[in-house]
Design an enzyme around this catalytic site. Structure first.
Site, mmCIF file in Angstrom:
data_model
loop_
_atom_site.group_PDB
_atom_site.id
_atom_site.type_symbol
_atom_site.label_atom_id
_atom_site.label_comp_id
_atom_site.label_asym_id
_atom_site.label_seq_id
_atom_site.Cartn_x
_atom_site.Cartn_y
_atom_site.Cartn_z
ATOM 1 N N SER A 124 0.847 -1.197 0.000
ATOM 2 C CA SER A 124 0.000 0.000 0.000
ATOM 3 C C SER A 124 0.878 1.239 0.000
ATOM 4 O O SER A 124 1.981 1.232 0.557
ATOM 5 C CB SER A 124 -0.851 -0.010 1.265
ATOM 6 O OG SER A 124 -1.432 1.250 1.483
ATOM 7 N N TYR A 148 -1.334 -0.817 10.858
ATOM 8 C CA TYR A 148 -1.673 -1.466 9.584
ATOM 9 C C TYR A 148 -0.566 -1.219 8.559
ATOM 10 O O TYR A 148 -0.054 -2.144 7.920
ATOM 11 C CB TYR A 148 -3.015 -0.927 9.056
ATOM 12 C CG TYR A 148 -3.183 -1.080 7.575
ATOM 13 C CD1 TYR A 148 -3.385 -2.342 7.012
ATOM 14 C CD2 TYR A 148 -3.097 0.023 6.717
ATOM 15 C CE1 TYR A 148 -3.510 -2.480 5.640
ATOM 16 C CE2 TYR A 148 -3.235 -0.115 5.357
ATOM 17 C CZ TYR A 148 -3.433 -1.374 4.817
ATOM 18 O OH TYR A 148 -3.540 -1.520 3.464
ATOM 19 N N LYS A 152 2.453 -3.714 6.527
ATOM 20 C CA LYS A 152 2.792 -3.760 5.095
ATOM 21 C C LYS A 152 4.294 -3.494 4.896
ATOM 22 O O LYS A 152 4.968 -4.167 4.121
ATOM 23 C CB LYS A 152 1.972 -2.714 4.313
ATOM 24 C CG LYS A 152 0.478 -2.990 4.267
ATOM 25 C CD LYS A 152 0.148 -4.183 3.397
ATOM 26 C CE LYS A 152 -1.333 -4.458 3.293
ATOM 27 N NZ LYS A 152 -1.677 -5.750 2.693
#
Ligand code: UFG
Length: 345
Positions: A124, A148, A152
């Site tokens: 992302s 989050y 990643k």
């Protein structure tokens, strides 16, 4: 030979399944359906008129995963499964680290055991955090600002280490900007649970009458009209980016990151105006305080994906809004149906 898609029933997964099937790949889906519905896969089959195997399995179930690799000839994996809500990750960081990191490590161990070393990973643009300049290229230093995003970023690091340890791996790290829109059929789209956090599903639900007023988070950024600017990318363009990345992974070795965005930023007010045009509805909104953690402006330099993958986006903001609106109108409650599907476990 088949391509295994983890998280294949999700928003990006279901669109990616369609694009892979359309160009002739055999696919196998594995999903634990924690945030997705079997109905999405039923519709993928209907739209493509193709059948594929689906397994209901959590990726941390190593035995189950090994059985899938034993029972099928898998040549590559597109790994999309993972928890993805920024706000939730701030409240439950361990849940995010445990789920996203462990499932990826287990997946890679099983891939290694079965000598399957082609991997496309769903990363992302959130890995860049608050950047100082735009457009954002792949060389921009990473600095995710929430759990989050850090999962990643950590997984990217794990996969780079994996390649360093064994140069037979071929790994693409796809850094998505802001995926929106839906399949043109209006049958497949984004189905957020509860009140949406993201702009496009929120606007769609205001337009269809499920939500009353959009809160616009801040109008004092240094942007065209003061509201936040993002690089919205049509989910079908994004799905095609996975096909291009897969093609490259199948013929070359290495680990490479690619920005998947359009390179064009739009403000919140520009998105509202485009959605009003597409839907013929008035979107009620009010300006409120900035959302903590938001940056003012974020858009991609997507030239590396163009040069190395031969991938460019085709769909503009109007089409994104038209397709989001068609999906929302046809499915006001998302995939709210009981589906009978042969799912293996
Ligand atoms: N916005 C509003 N009101 C809302 C929701 C959003 O004004 O109700 C604004 C935001 O302030 C921002 C823009 O709309 O300016 C886009 O916000 P989104 O929540 O749709 O998307 P973000 O750019 O904040 O985040 C998205 C994904 C993340 C991912 C990140 C990568 O949701 O998962 O892009 O850059 F990490």
């Amino acid at each position: 030979m088949a391509v295994l898609i983890t998280g294949g029933a999700g928003y990006i997964g279901s669109h990616t399944c369609i694009e892979l099937l359309n160009v002739g790949y055999e696919i196998i889906v594995v999903d634990n359906f924690s945030n997705s519905k079997p109905e999405a896969l039923k519709r993928v089959s209907e739209l493509t008129r193709k059948y594929f195997k689906t397994y209901c399995l959590d990726l941390q179930n190593r035995e189950g995963l090994e059985k899938i690799f034993t029972d099928n000839k898998i040549e590559a994996v597109i790994h999309l499964a993972g928890l993805k809500a920024v706000g939730e990750s701030v409240h439950f960081p361990l849940k995010y680290y445990e789920n996203n990191i462990n499932s990826t490590v287990t997946l890679c161990e099983v891939m290694k055991k079965f000598e399957v070393k082609n991997l496309v990973f769903s990363s992302s643009a959130t890995v860049y955090g608050a950047t100082e300049t735009v457009p954002i290229s792949e060389n921009t230093p990473l600095g995710a600002t929430n759990p989050y995003g850090r999962t990643k970023q950590m997984i990217e690091g794990i996969l780079e280490d994996l390649y360093e340890s064994d140069h037979n791996w071929s790994i693409a790290l796809l850094r998505y900007f802001n995926p929106v829109g839906a399949h043109v059929s209006g049958r497949i789209g984004e189905d957020p649970s509860g009140v949406p956090n993201n702009l496009m599903p929120y606007i769609s639900q205001v337009a269809v009458g499920k939500l009353e007023t959009l809160k616009v988070f801040g109008d004092n950024y240094s942007t065209v009209d003061g509201t936040g600017v993002r690089d919205y990318i049509h989910v079908v363009d994004l799905a095609k980016g996975h096909v291009k990345a897969l093609e490259k992974m199948l013929i070359s070795k290495g680990v490479e990151s690619y920005n998947l965005g359009t390179g064009q930023g739009y403000s919140v007010l520009e998105v509202i105006a485009a959605f009003e045009k597409a839907s013929g509805k008035t979107i009620s909104y009010s300006i409120v305080e900035r959302r903590p953690g938001d940056v003012g402006i974020c858009y991609a330099d997507a030239s590396k994906a163009k040069k190395e993958l031969g991938w460019v986006t085709c769909k503009g903001l109007d089409e994104m809004c038209q397709d989001s609106w068609r999906w929302q109108q046809n499915n006001p409650h998302g995939y709210n149906v009981e589906t009978k599907l042969l799912i293996r476990s």
